[in-house]
Design a protein around this motif. Structure first.
Motif, PDB file in Angstrom:
ATOM      1  N   ALA A   1      -5.226  -2.665  10.558  1.00 23.11           N
ATOM      2  CA  ALA A   1      -4.159  -2.403  11.527  1.00 23.11           C
ATOM      3  C   ALA A   1      -2.878  -1.969  10.825  1.00 23.11           C
ATOM      4  CB  ALA A   1      -3.902  -3.651  12.374  1.00 23.11           C
ATOM      5  N   GLN A   2      -2.524  -2.646   9.744  1.00 22.96           N
ATOM      6  CA  GLN A   2      -1.321  -2.265   9.007  1.00 22.96           C
ATOM      7  C   GLN A   2      -1.453  -0.857   8.445  1.00 22.96           C
ATOM      8  OE1 GLN A   2      -1.271  -5.646   6.300  1.00 22.96           O
ATOM      9  NE2 GLN A   2       0.727  -6.244   7.076  1.00 22.96           N
ATOM     10  N   ALA A   3      -2.592  -0.553   7.879  1.00 26.10           N
ATOM     11  CA  ALA A   3      -2.796   0.759   7.269  1.00 26.10           C
ATOM     12  C   ALA A   3      -2.712   1.863   8.311  1.00 26.10           C
ATOM     13  CB  ALA A   3      -4.141   0.795   6.564  1.00 26.10           C
ATOM     14  N   SER A   4      -3.230   1.627   9.500  1.00 25.03           N
ATOM     15  CA  SER A   4      -3.211   2.664  10.528  1.00 25.03           C
ATOM     16  C   SER A   4      -1.821   2.867  11.105  1.00 25.03           C
ATOM     17  CB  SER A   4      -4.201   2.302  11.647  1.00 25.03           C
ATOM     18  OG  SER A   4      -3.793   1.115  12.308  1.00 25.03           O
ATOM     19  N   VAL A   5      -1.017   1.814  11.166  1.00 29.00           N
ATOM     20  CA  VAL A   5       0.322   1.906  11.749  1.00 29.00           C
ATOM     21  C   VAL A   5       1.344   2.367  10.718  1.00 29.00           C
ATOM     22  CG1 VAL A   5       2.209   0.528  12.736  1.00 29.00           C
ATOM     23  CG2 VAL A   5      -0.123   0.208  13.552  1.00 29.00           C
ATOM     24  N   PHE A   6       1.167   2.001   9.480  1.00 28.17           N
ATOM     25  CA  PHE A   6       2.156   2.239   8.421  1.00 28.17           C
ATOM     26  C   PHE A   6       1.464   2.908   7.234  1.00 28.17           C
ATOM     27  CE2 PHE A   6       5.219   0.646   5.134  1.00 28.17           C
ATOM     28  CZ  PHE A   6       6.385   1.123   5.704  1.00 28.17           C
ATOM     29  N   PRO A   7       1.082   4.168   7.382  1.00 24.43           N
ATOM     30  CA  PRO A   7       0.262   4.810   6.346  1.00 24.43           C
ATOM     31  C   PRO A   7       0.945   4.923   4.994  1.00 24.43           C
ATOM     32  CG  PRO A   7       0.967   6.392   8.029  1.00 24.43           C
ATOM     33  CD  PRO A   7       1.292   5.041   8.551  1.00 24.43           C
ATOM     34  N   ARG A   8       2.277   4.972   4.954  1.00 19.16           N
ATOM     35  CA  ARG A   8       2.944   5.106   3.655  1.00 19.16           C
ATOM     36  C   ARG A   8       2.693   3.885   2.780  1.00 19.16           C
ATOM     37  NH1 ARG A   8       9.192   7.134   2.601  1.00 19.16           N
ATOM     38  NH2 ARG A   8       9.203   6.806   0.347  1.00 19.16           N
ATOM     39  N   GLY A   9       2.438   2.753   3.407  1.00 19.32           N
ATOM     40  CA  GLY A   9       2.161   1.545   2.647  1.00 19.32           C
ATOM     41  C   GLY A   9       0.878   1.618   1.842  1.00 19.32           C
ATOM     42  N   GLU A  10       0.013   2.565   2.163  1.00 22.87           N
ATOM     43  CA  GLU A  10      -1.202   2.745   1.390  1.00 22.87           C
ATOM     44  C   GLU A  10      -0.958   3.542   0.114  1.00 22.87           C
ATOM     45  OE1 GLU A  10      -4.522   1.404   2.285  1.00 22.87           O
ATOM     46  OE2 GLU A  10      -2.829   0.242   3.019  1.00 22.87           O
TER      47      GLU A  10
END
Length: 395
Positions: free
Chosen positions: A18-27
């Protein structure tokens, strides 16, 4: 502001799907710089896309319904976030634009009244205020020790000619929170008003402008409101748009010609032009704003409402406290007066320490100045992000 390099994030920083899909820059990066600007989230991008579909394809299939919902609802959504009413909210281009509208509109400030602020106010505002002082305005900037400022240092320079106290509610420098209620009481006692820059508070720090005694407030949306540049809000306490801000200098409304051939029935004695300003804070809105940008903000406000400001605040503040607890105090002096109570924590360090190569190599994004470090975790930041930062800086 330091942007991280192209190195991918270490595998030791797991992020939920969920985090990766909402906040892609964090990947791609260890992003801990939300106070400088929030990377575009997937929900804000969806708002932008829906407006682009509307202007590309026109109405139909719900496209116009969405834009109309945004346009009629966004002021009320922001008002609910800060404890205001929808008719107390105007859409403006930026925080400083809102502040300038207030300063332009106060007759007392232009009639010899003074303005009181301090050096924790936003540096862009201080630039403007020093320019006003050079032009003859009585602008009083109280100096701090760089970490905190006693309340009586401010109240000591408020007097019977103070027209406005202008402050940043939550400091972008170190996360310090102004004692806004006490300052509002002090300036109200002498007949003046209080303006607050709330850009670092709205969306991540509990706000109630009425309870805090705030008369005017403004913020851009590209930080904790998940918006984009060129979009902002101005709050004007009900009644003050005509009671206090009586100088019509910008965006007062539309003028209607009151003489032939423009009208066959002029209103005698009313002058050549009839001016009917909009009611409430909307008097200060320009003719058009970034409808595209406000669709992103509309989705950001929806996310904040569904998640809860208290939840967002607790998460980011806890991570800020984790930074303060983890960094070596002998090398990094914390300059935040109450680290861990807000989402921003700041430090001083020896400028001879060249942190840039280490941060870039590890794709860590923070705010870095000559001998200064500011960390501001987003809701999508994790304990592992903070531990990665601490490990790199302490290494």
């Amino acid at each position: 502001l330091l942007a991280g390099g192209a190195c991918g994030p270490p595998e030791s920083r797991p992020r939920t799907v969920a985090q990766a899909s909402v906040f892609p820059r964090g990947e791609r990066e260890t992003f801990l710089n939300a106070a400088a600007g929030m990377p575009l989230t997937s929900f804000s991008e969806a708002g932008l896309t829906r407006y682009m579909d509307f202007i590309r394809l026109g109405p139909g299939e719900g496209r116009d319904d969405y834009v109309n919902q945004m346009w009629t609802g966004i002021r009320g959504d922001f008002a609910a976030l800060i404890g205001a009413q929808a008719d107390e909210i105007a859409l403006v281009h930026s925080t400083k634009a809102g502040e300038q509208l207030v300063m332009d509109g106060l007759p007392a400030l232009h009639g010899g009244g003074n303005l009181v602020t301090n050096d924790f106010h936003f540096s862009g505002s201080l630039h403007n205020l020093t320019g006003m002082r050079d032009r003859g305005f009585d602008v009083r900037i109280v100096k701090s020790d760089g970490k905190d400022l006693p309340l009586d240092s401010m109240t000591a320079v408020i007097d019977e000619r103070t027209a406005l106290v202008s402050i940043t509610l939550l400091s972008n420098v170190n996360g310090r929170v102004e004692p806004v209620r006490a300052l509002a009481d002090a300036v109200h006692d002498v007949g003046g008003y209080l303006y607050a820059d709330i850009i670092q508070a709205a969306g991540v720090h509990p706000l109630d402008v009425e309870a805090m005694g705030i008369d005017f407030a403004a913020c851009s949306t590209y930080k904790w409101l998940y918006g984009v540049h060129g979009t902002g809000f101005l709050y004007v306490r009900g009644g003050l748009e005509s009671e206090a801000l009586t100088r019509h200098t910008r965006f007062p409304g539309n003028a209607r010609h009151n003489y032939p051939p423009w009208t066959s029935a002029p209103d005698e004695g009313a002058g050549d032009f009839l001016v009917r300003p909009p009611v409430g804070a909307r008097r200060f809105e320009p003719g058009h704003v970034s409808y595209l940008g406000y669709c992103a903000v509309y989705e950001g406000l929806r996310f904040i409402r569904e998640t809860g400001v208290q939840t967002l605040s607790r998460h980011s503040a806890a991570l800020a406290a984790r930074v303060a607890e983890g960094l070596d105090p002998d090398r990094y002096e914390c300059t935040s007066p109450n680290p861990g109570t807000t989402p921003i924590v700041a430090f001083r360090f020896d400028p001879e320490m060249d942190l840039i190569p280490r941060l870039v190599e590890n794709a860590i994004v923070v705010s870095l100045g000559p001998g200064t470090l500011r960390v501001s975790p987003a809701y999508f930041s994790t304990d592992s992000d903070v531990d990665h930062l601490v490990e790199v800086l302490n290494g």
